[in-house]
Enzyme design. Structure first.
Site, short mmCIF file in Angstrom:
data_model
loop_
_atom_site.label_atom_id
_atom_site.label_comp_id
_atom_site.label_asym_id
_atom_site.label_seq_id
_atom_site.Cartn_x
_atom_site.Cartn_y
_atom_site.Cartn_z
N GLY A 1 0.80 -1.21 0.00
CA GLY A 1 0.00 0.00 0.00
C GLY A 1 0.83 1.26 0.00
N ASN B 1 -7.84 3.47 10.07
CA ASN B 1 -7.37 2.23 10.67
C ASN B 1 -7.46 2.21 12.19
OD1 ASN B 1 -5.30 4.29 10.17
ND2 ASN B 1 -3.91 2.92 11.25
N GLN C 1 -7.96 -0.15 4.46
CA GLN C 1 -8.77 -0.68 5.56
C GLN C 1 -10.21 -0.94 5.15
OE1 GLN C 1 -7.95 -1.69 8.57
NE2 GLN C 1 -5.81 -1.06 8.53
N GLY D 1 -3.44 -6.33 -0.16
CA GLY D 1 -3.79 -7.73 0.01
C GLY D 1 -3.84 -8.21 1.44
N HIS D 2 -2.84 -7.85 2.25
CA HIS D 2 -2.77 -8.45 3.58
C HIS D 2 -3.80 -7.88 4.55
CE1 HIS D 2 -0.72 -5.43 6.26
NE2 HIS D 2 -0.34 -4.92 5.10
N THR E 1 9.51 -8.51 -12.67
CA THR E 1 8.74 -9.73 -12.87
C THR E 1 7.65 -9.84 -11.81
OG1 THR E 1 10.69 -10.81 -13.77
CG2 THR E 1 8.89 -12.24 -13.07
N CYS F 1 4.07 3.74 24.27
CA CYS F 1 4.78 4.17 25.48
C CYS F 1 6.24 4.45 25.13
CB CYS F 1 4.68 3.08 26.54
SG CYS F 1 5.22 3.62 28.16
#
Length: 434
Positions: A121, A200, A230, A251-252, A288, A382
């Site tokens: 992305g 997100n 998202q 994709g993920h 490729t 933190c």
């Protein structure tokens, strides 16, 4: 309808030796249909577990759907040729890339020639921004809650003197006002508006189609990009309804592996190559093609096309069950939900994201305690003993104590009722533990 309960195989009846062949075929077909229906009722193939740790971090990365992994396998072992090769080894790979491109185009209601595959992305976002800049148009408008792939890119370009940036704020639910975006346009100077389709952290779904309408009314020459990382695979996305010029999908975030994404570019908009070399991706992106990953992206698209309504409904049910369980155990007065969902707006909220704040706790400390039992994210990090509130929660105006105690809990296709109950128990114990 998405229960993961095991099923038993249908019992096979023994046929008499004299049974006619058409009767045997009829029984066999009926048994196959019955098994298919059982599998459909069972829902998706289960995921491998990580030491029984409940996964509530779908917004960070979605598990690879097992069916997607199955679709990839032939292109790891059997069909490993170069899709640019004209011989027998290249043809199956080339055909697979074409099929995947068609599936991704269908997913977002685009034409296949408007889809270009890339690695992630961040690449797609950077590419759209760079492609939009022209000699006479170097002004870019973004929102204050964009992903770093947008904000870091425009900040870097501004430091290099290649563009000027205007950042538009959001309301208390994390929603961008179309009128504010339109007011930021510099007619004849603005190159691009980039507003994410869904946030997100707080799950706010933006009124992108209205933003496009407002922007084009001021200056029809302005291009509009939306980072839909998202949104795709969580809600239906239609580029013809959004009317955007560029759109990023990843994709993920919806069942494919990491390392593959796609950039939608409406026919006729500029998209010069960022990589020079071979003529892959219609000359737009040298290199490729990663065929197994591209196949996986197409397979994930096909799953949403077949199951999208069920996945969204299942996610919303699990999100709401998790919220109810936490509020009941912790006390509603101590808790708050950020984003549209907290204001009772489910229409403009992603079905799978719960930005849950607990007064008097530090989210990062809670997650450190439960890291082997519940996987989730904090909306505050933190640093050196002090809690630093995320830029998104600052932009939304969440008060410091709640922002520091905000957990981002995100569910998905494979989240079960039992996992929600177990996660709620674990989180409540960690929060109440002094």
């Amino acid at each position: 309808s998405l229960s993961l309960q095991p099923t038993t195989a249908p019992r096979q009846e023994k046929m008499p030796a004299t049974t006619p062949i058409h009767a045997i075929l009829a029984v066999t077909f009926a048994a196959a249909v019955a098994q298919a229906l059982r599998l459909r009722r069972r829902g998706p193939k289960p995921l491998p577990q990580q030491n029984n740790c409940v996964y509530l971090d779908y917004a960070a990365t979605c598990p690879i759907y097992p069916e997607v992994g199955d679709a990839m396998l032939p292109y790891l072992y059997s069909h490993w040729g170069n899709p640019s090769s004209s011989h027998a080894y290249g043809a199956p790979c080339r055909d697979a890339v074409t099929k995947a491109r068609n599936s991704v185009a269908t997913l977002i209601h685009a034409d296949s020639k408007e889809i270009t595959f890339c690695s992630c992305g961040s690449e797609a976002d950077n590419w759209a921004i760079a492609a939009s800049l022209r000699d006479d148009r170097t002004h870019v408008v973004v929102s204050s809650i964009e992903h770093p792939a947008i904000l870091a890119c425009v900040d870097a370009l501004e430091e290099q003197g290649r563009c000027e940036v205007t950042k538009v704020g959001v309301d208390k639910c994390g929603i961008v006002d179309p009128a504010a975006v339109a007011a930021a346009i510099r007619p004849g100077k603005t190159a691009l508006v980039s507003i994410m389709l869904a946030n997100n952290e707080v799950g706010a779904v933006q009124p992108v189609s209205r933003i496009v309408e407002s922007v084009k009314a001021v200056d029809a020459g302005v291009l509009v990009h939306t980072d839909a990382a998202q949104a795709v695979g969580k809600i239906d996305v239609d580029v013809s309804e959004l009317n955007v010029d560029y759109l990023t999908l990843v994709g993920h975030k919806f069942g494919a592996p990491k390392g593959v994404a796609a950039l939608f570019h409406r026919e006729g908009v500029p998209l010069p190559s960022m990589l020079y070399g071979g003529g892959q991706e219609n000359g737009r992106r040298a290199g490729t093609e990663a065929v197994p990953n591209i196949v996986a992206l197409g397979a994930a698209a096909d799953i949403w096309l077949a199951e999208g309504a069920a996945i969204a409904a299942h996610s919303a049910k699990q999100r709401d069950s998790l919220r109810a369980a936490l509020e009941e155990r912790l006390g509603a007065s101590r808790c708050a939900v950020n984003g549209p969902l907290g204001a009772g707006d489910t229409v403009n909220a992603l079905p799978n994201v719960l930005s849950f704040a607990v007064r008097g706790c530090v989210a990062s400390s809670v997650l450190s305690k439960v890291k082997d039992e519940v996987a989730a994210s904090a909306s505050a990090a933190c640093h050196s003993g002090t809690a630093a509130v995320s830029a998104v929660l600052k932009a939304v105006g969440v008060e410091q104590e709640l922002a520091v105690g905000t957990l981002r809990l995100s569910v998905g296709r494979h989240t079960t009722d039992a996992e929600v109950r177990r996660a709620a128990d674990v989180l409540v114990r960690a929060i109440l533990d002094p």
